[in-house]
Design a protein around this motif. Structure first.
Motif, short mmCIF file in Angstrom:
data_model
loop_
_atom_site.label_atom_id
_atom_site.label_comp_id
_atom_site.label_asym_id
_atom_site.label_seq_id
_atom_site.Cartn_x
_atom_site.Cartn_y
_atom_site.Cartn_z
N LYS A 199 46.40 23.83 2.86
CA LYS A 199 47.24 23.13 1.90
C LYS A 199 47.17 21.63 2.13
O LYS A 199 47.34 21.15 3.26
N ILE A 200 46.91 20.91 1.03
CA ILE A 200 46.87 19.46 1.05
C ILE A 200 48.03 18.94 0.21
O ILE A 200 48.18 19.34 -0.95
N GLY A 201 48.85 18.07 0.77
CA GLY A 201 49.98 17.51 0.03
C GLY A 201 49.65 16.13 -0.51
O GLY A 201 49.09 15.29 0.20
N TRP A 202 49.97 15.90 -1.77
CA TRP A 202 49.90 14.57 -2.36
C TRP A 202 51.31 14.24 -2.81
O TRP A 202 51.79 14.75 -3.81
N PHE A 203 51.98 13.38 -2.04
CA PHE A 203 53.41 13.13 -2.22
C PHE A 203 53.68 11.66 -2.48
O PHE A 203 52.96 10.78 -2.02
N GLY A 204 54.77 11.40 -3.19
CA GLY A 204 55.21 10.02 -3.40
C GLY A 204 55.05 9.57 -4.84
O GLY A 204 55.32 10.31 -5.78
N ALA A 205 54.59 8.32 -4.99
CA ALA A 205 54.35 7.76 -6.32
C ALA A 205 53.00 8.28 -6.81
O ALA A 205 51.95 7.88 -6.32
N LEU A 206 53.03 9.17 -7.77
CA LEU A 206 51.81 9.81 -8.29
C LEU A 206 51.34 9.01 -9.50
O LEU A 206 51.77 9.23 -10.62
N ARG A 207 50.42 8.08 -9.25
CA ARG A 207 50.03 7.15 -10.31
C ARG A 207 48.52 7.03 -10.46
O ARG A 207 48.04 6.24 -11.25
N CYS A 208 47.77 7.81 -9.68
CA CYS A 208 46.32 7.64 -9.62
C CYS A 208 45.61 8.76 -10.40
O CYS A 208 45.51 9.90 -9.93
N ARG A 209 45.11 8.44 -11.59
CA ARG A 209 44.39 9.42 -12.41
C ARG A 209 43.15 9.95 -11.70
O ARG A 209 42.83 11.13 -11.80
N LYS A 210 42.45 9.07 -11.00
CA LYS A 210 41.23 9.49 -10.34
C LYS A 210 41.51 10.51 -9.24
O LYS A 210 40.77 11.50 -9.08
N VAL A 226 41.51 26.21 -0.80
CA VAL A 226 42.34 25.00 -0.67
C VAL A 226 43.35 24.99 -1.81
O VAL A 226 42.99 25.23 -2.96
N GLU A 227 44.60 24.71 -1.47
CA GLU A 227 45.64 24.50 -2.48
C GLU A 227 46.16 23.08 -2.35
O GLU A 227 46.30 22.56 -1.24
N VAL A 228 46.45 22.45 -3.48
CA VAL A 228 46.98 21.09 -3.50
C VAL A 228 48.41 21.13 -4.02
O VAL A 228 48.66 21.67 -5.11
N VAL A 229 49.33 20.57 -3.24
CA VAL A 229 50.74 20.56 -3.58
C VAL A 229 51.15 19.13 -3.90
O VAL A 229 50.96 18.23 -3.09
N LEU A 230 51.71 18.92 -5.09
CA LEU A 230 52.16 17.61 -5.53
C LEU A 230 53.68 17.57 -5.52
O LEU A 230 54.34 18.49 -5.99
N ARG A 231 54.24 16.48 -4.98
CA ARG A 231 55.68 16.23 -5.03
C ARG A 231 55.89 14.75 -5.26
O ARG A 231 55.14 13.93 -4.73
N GLY A 232 56.89 14.38 -6.03
CA GLY A 232 57.20 12.97 -6.17
C GLY A 232 57.50 12.57 -7.59
O GLY A 232 58.02 13.35 -8.40
N ARG A 233 57.12 11.35 -7.90
CA ARG A 233 57.49 10.72 -9.17
C ARG A 233 56.22 10.33 -9.93
O ARG A 233 55.59 9.31 -9.65
N PRO A 234 55.78 11.14 -10.88
CA PRO A 234 54.57 10.80 -11.63
C PRO A 234 54.77 9.57 -12.51
O PRO A 234 55.83 9.39 -13.12
N ALA A 235 53.75 8.72 -12.56
CA ALA A 235 53.74 7.59 -13.50
C ALA A 235 53.11 8.11 -14.78
O ALA A 235 51.89 8.09 -14.96
N TYR A 236 53.92 8.62 -15.69
CA TYR A 236 53.41 9.30 -16.88
C TYR A 236 52.57 8.38 -17.76
O TYR A 236 51.70 8.86 -18.50
N SER A 237 52.78 7.09 -17.65
CA SER A 237 51.98 6.16 -18.45
C SER A 237 50.52 6.11 -18.01
O SER A 237 49.65 5.65 -18.75
N GLU A 238 50.24 6.61 -16.80
CA GLU A 238 48.88 6.56 -16.27
C GLU A 238 48.07 7.82 -16.58
O GLU A 238 46.88 7.89 -16.27
N PHE A 239 48.72 8.85 -17.17
CA PHE A 239 48.04 10.11 -17.44
C PHE A 239 48.17 10.45 -18.93
O PHE A 239 49.17 10.14 -19.56
N VAL A 271 52.53 21.73 4.56
CA VAL A 271 51.11 21.47 4.33
C VAL A 271 50.44 21.13 5.65
O VAL A 271 51.10 20.73 6.61
N GLN A 272 49.12 21.32 5.70
CA GLN A 272 48.38 20.95 6.90
C GLN A 272 47.80 19.53 6.82
O GLN A 272 47.65 18.86 7.83
N PHE A 273 47.49 19.09 5.60
CA PHE A 273 46.84 17.79 5.40
C PHE A 273 47.59 17.00 4.33
O PHE A 273 48.27 17.57 3.48
N SER A 274 47.42 15.69 4.39
CA SER A 274 48.05 14.81 3.41
C SER A 274 46.98 13.93 2.76
O SER A 274 46.15 13.33 3.46
#
Length: 400
Positions: A199-210, A226-239, A271-274
């Motif tokens: 499990k890989i966590g992507w947490f925080g300000a989620l603003r990166c389309r790439k 591999v599973e990717v877990v997202l938590r946080g505040r998406p910047a909807y204007s970037e997606f 998660v195991q990785f960030s």
């Protein structure tokens, strides 16, 4: 201790709440004023009632400039019941204009602190617009008595060589705010169960389309390993459509916002990785920053995964920890995790667990130290010899 007027660019940003808590824990009396980012946004968390200056929108620079101008015009009315501050802190360039207006309303003798934790791409342009933006920053910052930033690379690559700012620099890293002495059992590795996914966590300000695109394609290519877990505040204007993009991915999931720092332990321990890679201002701000998730993952035992050639990679290399990939091609990421074993993960984790956890946190003593530095400005607003010269950088709680 000083009374601080804190001017926030986005009252809904959890980072604003953390800074408010930091200053209050340090003993400061606080007045908070700022903009809401979007008409439907709310003030982050449980911070006390702010003075609202208006509404701004993501990715709309001209709209934000207009909103700032309107706020400056009406500031005397909005601030009529506010106590005269000893120090004004302006978070980001747009609030520096408001700080100058507020200073004039209160008599013009209040020291201003410019807090800049990201370098906007407009400031880094090499054309006429970039020169105009840097000139505007220099003019608005002409009487700034202290510049606060979060990464040495910002100082090395922008503030010293490019900006026209002439102020002492204080480095305050994006460490985990720890006001209660959090105890975390980071010495115990958390490998997945047999045949379960990493499990890989992507947490925080989620603003990166790439990043979202890379993680989507990578997790699909790993076909359940591999599973990717997202938590946080998406910047909807970037997606184009963040929710639909995430819903379409079989091995990627979004679990909403969280409270920082209260919920950090729980989300990182799952998660195991960030994912500590960012392309929001690719090659510029994203290469230079030391993000919140770097310190959070190290503090709570998720092995940080980052990209070679960045300030984050340099940070991790100095400590001999983390997983650093040469590039973010799907093939490279697949090779990294297809060869990942419980033993390799345990080795990476043990290196992380062996670190002094104090380097990842900003505690009450650090809060008091920061506020005491601001109190020095309040005591002698026209003098700066107490601080280093503008070519030097002072650091708060940096453990190298």
């Amino acid at each position: 201790m000083p009374h601080i007027l804190y001017l926030a660019h986005d009252l809904a940003d959890p980072a604003i709440r953390r800074r408010v808590l930091t200053l209050q824990a340090g003993g400061a009396d606080l007045t908070l004023a700022g903009f809401r980012r979007g008409s439907d946004s709310k003030v982050a968390g449980d911070i006390h009632q702010p003075i609202e200056l208006g509404v701004t929108e993501d990715a709309r620079f001209l709209q934000r400039a207009t909103a700032v101008a309107k706020a400056c015009f009406t500031l005397s009315t909005r601030m009529k019941s506010a106590k005269k501050p000893d120090v004004i802190i302006a978070r980001n360039l747009e609030m520096l204009a408001v700080a100058q207006r507020a200073n004039s309303l209160f008599g013009g003798d209040i020291p201003i602190v410019y807090e800049c934790l990201d370098i906007h791409r407009l400031l880094l342009r090499t054309d006429a617009l970039g020169r105009v933006m840097r000139a505007a920053e220099a003019r608005l910052g002409r009487n700034v008595q202290l510049l606060v930033t979060s990464s040495p690379a910002f100082v090395e690559n922008y503030f010293r060589p490019l900006s026209g700012l002439d102020a002492p620099i204080l480095l305050v890293e994006n460490q985990v705010l720890d006001l209660d002495g959090i105890e975390i059992a980071t010495s115990i590795a958390r490998p997945p169960a047999q045949n379960a996914a990493w499990k890989i966590g992507w947490f925080g300000a989620l603003r990166c389309r790439k990043s979202l695109d890379i993680l989507s394609r990578f997790s699909r290519a790993m076909d359940g390993k591999v599973e990717v877990v997202l938590r946080g505040r998406p910047a909807y204007s970037e997606f184009n459509d963040f929710d639909a993009l995430v819903a379409a991915e079989p091995h990627l999931s979004f679990h909403g916002a969280y409270r920082n720092p209260e919920d950090l332990s729980g989300i990182y321990e799952n998660v195991q990785f960030s994912w500590v890679i960012d392309f929001f201002e690719e090659g510029l701000n994203s290469k230079w920053l030391l993000p919140n998730r770097l310190y959070e993952s190290c503090r709570f035992g998720a092995v940080p995964l980052t990209l070679e050639g960045t300030e984050t990679a340099r940070f991790l290399k100095r400590r001999g920890i983390g997983v650093i990939v040469p590039d973010v091609r799907v093939e490279t990421l697949c090779d990294t995790f297809q060869t990942m074993t419980t033993e390799l993960y345990a080795e990476s984790f043990s290196g992380l667990a062996a670190q002094d956890p104090a380097q990842w946190t900003f505690d009450r003593a650090d809060c008091r130290g920061l506020v005491q530095r601001l109190a020095i400005l309040a005591a002698s607003p026209r003098l700066t010899p107490t601080f280093p010269s503008p070519t030097a950088t002072t650091r708060v709680n940096l453990h190298d």
